[in-house]
Design a protein around this motif. Structure first.
Motif, PDB file in Angstrom:
ATOM      1  N   UNK A   1      -1.931-127.167  68.827  1.00  0.00           N
ATOM      2  CA  UNK A   1      -0.948-127.594  69.821  1.00  0.00           C
ATOM      3  C   UNK A   1       0.389-127.744  69.118  1.00  0.00           C
ATOM      4  N   UNK A   2       1.425-127.186  69.686  1.00  0.00           N
ATOM      5  CA  UNK A   2       2.738-127.231  69.055  1.00  0.00           C
ATOM      6  C   UNK A   2       3.252-128.649  68.892  1.00  0.00           C
ATOM      7  N   UNK A   3       2.978-129.496  69.845  1.00  0.00           N
ATOM      8  CA  UNK A   3       3.525-130.855  69.805  1.00  0.00           C
ATOM      9  C   UNK A   3       3.143-131.585  68.512  1.00  0.00           C
ATOM     10  N   UNK A   4       1.991-131.301  67.964  1.00  0.00           N
ATOM     11  CA  UNK A   4       1.575-131.932  66.713  1.00  0.00           C
ATOM     12  C   UNK A   4       2.077-131.211  65.477  1.00  0.00           C
ATOM     13  N   UNK A   5       2.652-130.031  65.663  1.00  0.00           N
ATOM     14  CA  UNK A   5       3.085-129.207  64.528  1.00  0.00           C
ATOM     15  C   UNK A   5       4.572-129.319  64.220  1.00  0.00           C
TER      16      UNK A   5
ATOM     17  N   UNK B   1       3.781-119.082  64.327  1.00  0.00           N
ATOM     18  CA  UNK B   1       4.575-118.480  65.395  1.00  0.00           C
ATOM     19  C   UNK B   1       4.344-119.287  66.667  1.00  0.00           C
ATOM     20  N   UNK B   2       5.433-119.623  67.352  1.00  0.00           N
ATOM     21  CA  UNK B   2       5.342-120.386  68.595  1.00  0.00           C
ATOM     22  C   UNK B   2       4.982-119.434  69.737  1.00  0.00           C
ATOM     23  N   UNK B   3       3.904-119.779  70.449  1.00  0.00           N
ATOM     24  CA  UNK B   3       3.440-118.967  71.581  1.00  0.00           C
ATOM     25  C   UNK B   3       3.094-119.883  72.752  1.00  0.00           C
ATOM     26  N   UNK B   4       3.030-119.295  73.933  1.00  0.00           N
ATOM     27  CA  UNK B   4       2.603-120.025  75.129  1.00  0.00           C
ATOM     28  C   UNK B   4       1.301-119.411  75.602  1.00  0.00           C
ATOM     29  N   UNK B   5       0.254-120.216  75.689  1.00  0.00           N
ATOM     30  CA  UNK B   5      -1.057-119.742  76.135  1.00  0.00           C
ATOM     31  C   UNK B   5      -1.848-120.917  76.669  1.00  0.00           C
TER      32      UNK B   5
ATOM     33  N   UNK C   1      16.933-128.589  65.606  1.00  0.00           N
ATOM     34  CA  UNK C   1      17.128-127.292  66.247  1.00  0.00           C
ATOM     35  C   UNK C   1      16.084-127.085  67.347  1.00  0.00           C
ATOM     36  N   UNK C   2      16.528-126.574  68.506  1.00  0.00           N
ATOM     37  CA  UNK C   2      15.614-126.285  69.610  1.00  0.00           C
ATOM     38  C   UNK C   2      14.556-125.279  69.171  1.00  0.00           C
ATOM     39  N   UNK C   3      13.317-125.484  69.631  1.00  0.00           N
ATOM     40  CA  UNK C   3      12.214-124.573  69.334  1.00  0.00           C
ATOM     41  C   UNK C   3      11.887-123.770  70.594  1.00  0.00           C
ATOM     42  N   UNK C   4      11.885-122.439  70.455  1.00  0.00           N
ATOM     43  CA  UNK C   4      11.590-121.518  71.555  1.00  0.00           C
ATOM     44  C   UNK C   4      10.326-120.725  71.254  1.00  0.00           C
ATOM     45  N   UNK C   5       9.744-120.147  72.311  1.00  0.00           N
ATOM     46  CA  UNK C   5       8.675-119.172  72.119  1.00  0.00           C
ATOM     47  C   UNK C   5       9.206-118.092  71.178  1.00  0.00           C
TER      48      UNK C   5
END
Length: 124
Positions: free
Chosen positions: A99-103, A79-83, A63-67
């Motif tokens: 970092x999201x990429x590792x999560x 919670x996915x955030x952009x910062x 499934x696609x992951x969005x902010x």
């Protein structure tokens, strides 16, 4: 990576798919036309919509992951955030941030911060 968004309609309280977005001369989005999955239509500026960008990543189920998505793995929810120029996973109930990429390995999308606030309150 494909750049795509979803749009939370703050007025109708429903997640929508942007059909058209207008930008100013600097490339900043200022107006959105969107449709919900059941065909509802709305349009307006960013007072009406909160845009959330696709991270380019998928969860364990593809499934696609969005902010704004809420992720869950064996240990915690985040919670996915952009910062700071990148996508991050803020661990619920702590000050930890990764970092999201590792999560994404072992994590799945279980909801989002607009429609599933109860997932942020309950202990896992």
């Amino acid at each position: 990576m494909m750049i795509k968004f979803r749009a939370w309609d703050k007025v109708q309280k429903v997640m929508m798919v942007p059909r058209d977005m207008q930008t100013d001369s600097d490339g900043n989005i200022f107006y959105v036309e969107a449709r919900s999955l059941d065909g509802e239509y709305d349009e307006g500026d960013l007072d009406v919509f909160e845009l959330e960008q696709f991270t380019g990543l998928k969860d364990v189920n593809g499934k696609d992951i969005y902010e704004g998505d809420i992720l869950e793995n064996r240990k915690y929810r985040s919670i996915v955030k952009f910062a700071s120029g990148k996508f991050l996973a803020d661990v619920v109930g702590t000050i930890s941030r990764f970092d999201l990429i590792g999560e994404t390995h072992g994590s799945k999308v279980i909801g989002n911060v607009h429609e599933n606030l109860e997932l942020l309150e309950a202990d896992k």
